[in-house]
Structures are given as structure tokens and as C-alpha cells.
Write a protein that holds these residues in place. Sequence first.
Motif, PDB file in Angstrom:
ATOM      1  N   SER A  92      48.646  41.724  50.280  1.00  0.00           N
ATOM      2  CA  SER A  92      47.206  41.709  50.047  1.00  0.00           C
ATOM      3  C   SER A  92      46.669  40.286  50.002  1.00  0.00           C
ATOM      4  N   GLN A  93      45.338  40.193  50.040  1.00  0.00           N
ATOM      5  CA  GLN A  93      44.602  38.961  49.781  1.00  0.00           C
ATOM      6  C   GLN A  93      43.404  39.321  48.923  1.00  0.00           C
ATOM      7  N   ASN A  94      43.170  38.571  47.868  1.00  0.00           N
ATOM      8  CA  ASN A  94      42.069  38.781  46.937  1.00  0.00           C
ATOM      9  C   ASN A  94      42.099  40.171  46.299  1.00  0.00           C
ATOM     10  N   VAL A  95      43.299  40.695  46.082  1.00  0.00           N
ATOM     11  CA  VAL A  95      43.481  41.970  45.389  1.00  0.00           C
ATOM     12  C   VAL A  95      44.427  41.715  44.220  1.00  0.00           C
ATOM     13  N   SER A  96      43.974  42.036  43.003  1.00  0.00           N
ATOM     14  CA  SER A  96      44.788  41.777  41.808  1.00  0.00           C
ATOM     15  C   SER A  96      45.714  42.939  41.480  1.00  0.00           C
ATOM     16  N   SER A  97      45.236  44.169  41.722  1.00  0.00           N
ATOM     17  CA  SER A  97      46.032  45.344  41.357  1.00  0.00           C
ATOM     18  C   SER A  97      45.413  46.589  41.977  1.00  0.00           C
ATOM     19  N   ILE A  98      46.165  47.693  41.873  1.00  0.00           N
ATOM     20  CA  ILE A  98      45.641  48.994  42.276  1.00  0.00           C
ATOM     21  C   ILE A  98      45.871  49.964  41.137  1.00  0.00           C
ATOM     22  N   SER A  99      45.104  51.035  41.148  1.00  0.00           N
ATOM     23  CA  SER A  99      45.267  52.106  40.166  1.00  0.00           C
ATOM     24  C   SER A  99      45.521  53.407  40.906  1.00  0.00           C
ATOM     25  N   ASP A 100      46.495  54.164  40.431  1.00  0.00           N
ATOM     26  CA  ASP A 100      46.802  55.482  40.995  1.00  0.00           C
ATOM     27  C   ASP A 100      45.858  56.479  40.349  1.00  0.00           C
ATOM     28  N   ASP A 101      44.938  57.022  41.134  1.00  0.00           N
ATOM     29  CA  ASP A 101      43.925  57.941  40.623  1.00  0.00           C
ATOM     30  C   ASP A 101      44.248  59.392  40.933  1.00  0.00           C
ATOM     31  N   GLY A 102      45.508  59.675  41.290  1.00  0.00           N
ATOM     32  CA  GLY A 102      45.923  61.033  41.629  1.00  0.00           C
ATOM     33  C   GLY A 102      46.332  61.102  43.087  1.00  0.00           C
ATOM     34  N   ALA A 103      46.758  62.272  43.514  1.00  0.00           N
ATOM     35  CA  ALA A 103      47.243  62.460  44.885  1.00  0.00           C
ATOM     36  C   ALA A 103      46.211  61.965  45.893  1.00  0.00           C
ATOM     37  N   GLY A 104      46.611  61.005  46.734  1.00  0.00           N
ATOM     38  CA  GLY A 104      45.761  60.487  47.791  1.00  0.00           C
ATOM     39  C   GLY A 104      44.618  59.611  47.346  1.00  0.00           C
ATOM     40  N   LYS A 105      44.538  59.294  46.065  1.00  0.00           N
ATOM     41  CA  LYS A 105      43.393  58.540  45.541  1.00  0.00           C
ATOM     42  C   LYS A 105      43.869  57.231  44.910  1.00  0.00           C
ATOM     43  N   THR A 106      43.176  56.139  45.251  1.00  0.00           N
ATOM     44  CA  THR A 106      43.553  54.814  44.778  1.00  0.00           C
ATOM     45  C   THR A 106      42.304  53.990  44.496  1.00  0.00           C
ATOM     46  N   THR A 107      42.350  53.160  43.454  1.00  0.00           N
ATOM     47  CA  THR A 107      41.323  52.153  43.199  1.00  0.00           C
ATOM     48  C   THR A 107      41.942  50.788  43.449  1.00  0.00           C
ATOM     49  N   VAL A 108      41.248  49.946  44.195  1.00  0.00           N
ATOM     50  CA  VAL A 108      41.682  48.592  44.518  1.00  0.00           C
ATOM     51  C   VAL A 108      40.820  47.623  43.725  1.00  0.00           C
ATOM     52  N   ASN A 109      41.455  46.768  42.915  1.00  0.00           N
ATOM     53  CA  ASN A 109      40.757  45.804  42.067  1.00  0.00           C
ATOM     54  C   ASN A 109      40.852  44.405  42.682  1.00  0.00           C
ATOM     55  N   PHE A 110      39.725  43.688  42.726  1.00  0.00           N
ATOM     56  CA  PHE A 110      39.674  42.366  43.342  1.00  0.00           C
ATOM     57  C   PHE A 110      40.115  41.271  42.375  1.00  0.00           C
ATOM     58  N   ASP A 111      40.739  40.224  42.917  1.00  0.00           N
ATOM     59  CA  ASP A 111      40.991  38.991  42.156  1.00  0.00           C
ATOM     60  C   ASP A 111      39.679  38.302  41.843  1.00  0.00           C
ATOM     61  N   ASN A 112      38.828  38.156  42.870  1.00  0.00           N
ATOM     62  CA  ASN A 112      37.525  37.503  42.750  1.00  0.00           C
ATOM     63  C   ASN A 112      36.459  38.523  43.113  1.00  0.00           C
ATOM     64  N   ASN A 113      35.502  38.721  42.221  1.00  0.00           N
ATOM     65  CA  ASN A 113      34.454  39.711  42.449  1.00  0.00           C
ATOM     66  C   ASN A 113      33.649  39.402  43.709  1.00  0.00           C
ATOM     67  N   MET A 114      33.132  40.440  44.343  1.00  0.00           N
ATOM     68  CA  MET A 114      32.241  40.303  45.484  1.00  0.00           C
ATOM     69  C   MET A 114      30.860  39.871  44.987  1.00  0.00           C
ATOM     70  N   ALA A 115      30.062  39.287  45.880  1.00  0.00           N
ATOM     71  CA  ALA A 115      28.712  38.855  45.517  1.00  0.00           C
ATOM     72  C   ALA A 115      27.834  40.053  45.162  1.00  0.00           C
ATOM     73  N   ASN A 116      28.087  41.190  45.816  1.00  0.00           N
ATOM     74  CA  ASN A 116      27.360  42.426  45.545  1.00  0.00           C
ATOM     75  C   ASN A 116      28.228  43.583  46.048  1.00  0.00           C
ATOM     76  N   ALA A 117      27.758  44.788  45.875  1.00  0.00           N
ATOM     77  CA  ALA A 117      28.540  45.966  46.288  1.00  0.00           C
ATOM     78  C   ALA A 117      28.171  46.446  47.690  1.00  0.00           C
ATOM     79  N   ASN A 118      27.474  45.625  48.467  1.00  0.00           N
ATOM     80  CA  ASN A 118      27.043  46.013  49.811  1.00  0.00           C
ATOM     81  C   ASN A 118      28.018  45.562  50.889  1.00  0.00           C
ATOM     82  N   TYR A 119      29.289  45.470  50.566  1.00  0.00           N
ATOM     83  CA  TYR A 119      30.288  45.061  51.547  1.00  0.00           C
ATOM     84  C   TYR A 119      30.756  46.265  52.356  1.00  0.00           C
ATOM     85  N   SER A 120      31.447  45.963  53.447  1.00  0.00           N
ATOM     86  CA  SER A 120      31.941  47.001  54.346  1.00  0.00           C
ATOM     87  C   SER A 120      33.458  47.111  54.214  1.00  0.00           C
TER      88      SER A 120
END
Length: 167
Positions: A92-120
Amino acid sequence: DGASDELVIEGSGNSGMTILSGTSGEGGIKFGDSGDNDAGRIVYDHSTDNMLFLTSGNTQFTITDDGRGISEFTALAWVRVDQTGSQGIDDSQNVSSISDDGAGKTTVNFDNNMANANYSITMCSENNSYQGTTSASTSAFAFAIANSSASYEDRLRVSAVVHGTGL
């Protein structure tokens, strides 16, 4: 060069120039004309330890203190996740960790926050799975992977790339 001879630093060995600024200030070189005295700039920001390159008064490219280059054309983050078993990050790059949210589901946490949530986010996974983003914030995004029967299931390789306007 006769068109660029107003300041010349020359030596027969090593030569250089030093710009000293306060620890929370900026050092820079400005490029201007009769209509705009600082249309272009190269700036070192001591408060963030970032080097900025500006045109038309806007930051176009940043080199961060950890060596990453950031512009609208560079990925702000990327990750390859193995969801099988105990979920993990393959790379990874700029990813601090992930969370297992259940079968097929994942949360990706950033090292450095984005300027806003309008990213692609562009994603892919093996076996023609159906994937999609389920939420996005400045600090993380979540995704889910489903099979053709619309059932969530873990995948060995899931890749995601994040593009946006900056950190």
C-alpha cells in the motif's frame, strides 16, 4: 545565457545558494510579471516540511516530507488487500490499516487524511467480482465485494487506487 544573466552563481568547484527561513515559515523563489508578481513559485514550507510548486497562484505539485509526490495526476493512496482468512494488506501507499467488516467487506484507513471526501476510487478484484464503495470520508473508505448471486464474499486480491485534488 544572455536572457538569464541577472543573477549568476559560479565557482570552479561546488557552488550553491541557501535560503534560510524561520522554523514555521516558508522559503521560496517567485516568478512574476507586470500583471502578477508571484504567478509561479517554488516554496519550501518549514511547518510541514513539504516542497510546493505553484503556477497561477495554485499548488500544482507537492513533494511531502516522506518523499511522496502529490498532484491531481498522482494516486493519493493505493492498496492491495487479501480478504481471505485474517484480512491483510499485501502492499500500500498512504494506507495505515484495514478493518474486516464481515464477508467481502473492508474499511481502508488513510495515513494522511484526504482534503475532502470527493475523491475517486478505482477498484478491481479477481474472478469478475462485483465491487463497490459503500462509504467515503476524509480518513477512510469502505468497500464490498459480491459474487454474481449478490452474496458478499472475501477475495484473495482486491486492489483500490484513490485519486483526488490533494491531501
